[in-house]
Design an enzyme around this catalytic site. Structure first.
Site, short mmCIF file in Angstrom:
data_model
loop_
_atom_site.label_atom_id
_atom_site.label_comp_id
_atom_site.label_asym_id
_atom_site.label_seq_id
_atom_site.Cartn_x
_atom_site.Cartn_y
_atom_site.Cartn_z
N CYS A 116 -23.38 -29.01 66.80
CA CYS A 116 -24.58 -29.40 66.06
C CYS A 116 -24.49 -30.87 65.63
CB CYS A 116 -24.79 -28.50 64.84
SG CYS A 116 -23.73 -28.89 63.43
N CYS B 107 -21.85 -31.70 62.90
CA CYS B 107 -20.48 -31.74 63.42
C CYS B 107 -20.24 -33.01 64.23
CB CYS B 107 -20.20 -30.51 64.29
SG CYS B 107 -19.98 -29.00 63.31
N ASN C 124 -16.41 -20.47 62.92
CA ASN C 124 -17.44 -20.68 61.91
C ASN C 124 -17.29 -19.66 60.78
OD1 ASN C 124 -18.24 -18.89 63.98
ND2 ASN C 124 -20.40 -19.09 63.47
N GLU D 258 -16.20 -26.30 64.35
CA GLU D 258 -15.67 -27.64 64.62
C GLU D 258 -15.19 -28.29 63.32
OE1 GLU D 258 -18.54 -26.32 65.54
OE2 GLU D 258 -19.28 -27.11 67.44
N GLU E 229 -19.35 -18.27 57.25
CA GLU E 229 -20.62 -18.28 56.51
C GLU E 229 -20.42 -17.64 55.15
OE1 GLU E 229 -23.09 -16.12 59.19
OE2 GLU E 229 -23.04 -17.70 60.71
#
Ligand code: THU
Length: 248
Positions: free
Chosen positions: A191, A194, A145, A158, A147
């Site tokens: 999530c 995704c 991930n 993902e 950010e």
């Protein structure tokens, strides 16, 4: 590689308008990014977003963005430039060798592989690392991930794995199962955003979820998102060179 070829990797069944760009990192590696649309349009990954996150999720700093043309396609160019401190040039004839991101793993995927990958997560906001490995025909494409200051512009592990694979030219027949771990969480599960994106690219594959050194769950992608959003009305617009799970 050149823009003509890279553009063909775009996944644009809804607009039919391929888009590609390349980020050159400070240490000289090239990270391609293509536009990856989704049947739920707001889940579309822009080419700049794909390239920038591929770069920073590799521990590199973007230096130059190379665009094939000056078209302003509403991609928040100045936001990306300011946030990551790169400059943009336009060069339709640019040629480059993309950074090869494929990881070779012999034997089964283990939690350790994902734990190691988590070290690359770019998580100034959450301190919550997530790692994903997407099987491709010659290895695995990693994703963590990443950010940014704008929370809404970050990408999950993902989707970074998927957008890297697509930007590297892996088509639907060359992508396989996905392996995911989120070691800080007491439970790992992709999530909703995704899941919707996975449905479009790896619908027939299995998703393996790891926690605390064990595989918690192996589930079919479709089973992760029952009653997923779909519409024949939208998928009918598929472009000719685009491969959509929905246009089969
Ligand atoms: N995250 C993922 O990478 N994958 C998921 O499926 C859930 C959430 C990331 C996004 C963000 O960087 C952090 O976890 C907290 O939401």
């Amino acid at each position: 590689m050149n823009f003509k070829k890279l553009s063909t990797f775009s996944y644009v069944p809804y607009s039919g308008k391929p888009q590609a760009c390349v980020i050159q990192s400070v240490s000289g590696h090239f990270y391609p990014g293509v536009r990856i649309e989704n049947i739920s349009y707001p889940l579309t990954i822009g080419r700049i977003q794909a390239a920038v996150f591929s770069c920073i999720a590799d521990g590199e700093k973007p230096e130059t963005l190379i665009l094939p043309d000056e078209a302003d396609t509403g991609e928040l160019l100045s936001y990306w430039e300011t946030t990551f401190g790169f400059t943009t040039i336009t060069d339709a004839d640019f040629t480059f060798s993309p950074k090869n991101l494929v990881v070779k793993i012999s034997g089964n995927i283990r939690y350790d592989h994902l734990l190691e990958l988590c070290k690359k997560a770019v998580i100034p906001n959450s301190s919550f690392p997530v790692a994903a490995l997407l099987q491709v025909n010659d290895g695995f494409i990693p994703g963590v991930n990443a950010e940014t200051t704008g929370w809404e512009l970050g990408l999950c592990a993902e989707r970074i794995a998927l957008s890297r694979a697509i930007s590297a030219g892996y088509g639907p027949s060359e992508t396989g199962n996905m392996y995911i771990a989120a070691p800080m969480g007491d439970y790992v599960s992709p999530c909703g955003a995704c899941r919707q994106v996975m449905m479009e690219h790896i619908q027939s594959q299995r998703i393996h979820l790891y926690q605390n050194h064990t595989e918690l769950l192996s589930v079919g992608c479709t089973d992760l998102l029952p009653y997923h959003f779909s519409s024949d009305e939208l998928s009918k617009k598929s472009g000719k060179n685009q491969q959509s799970a929905f246009s089969e």
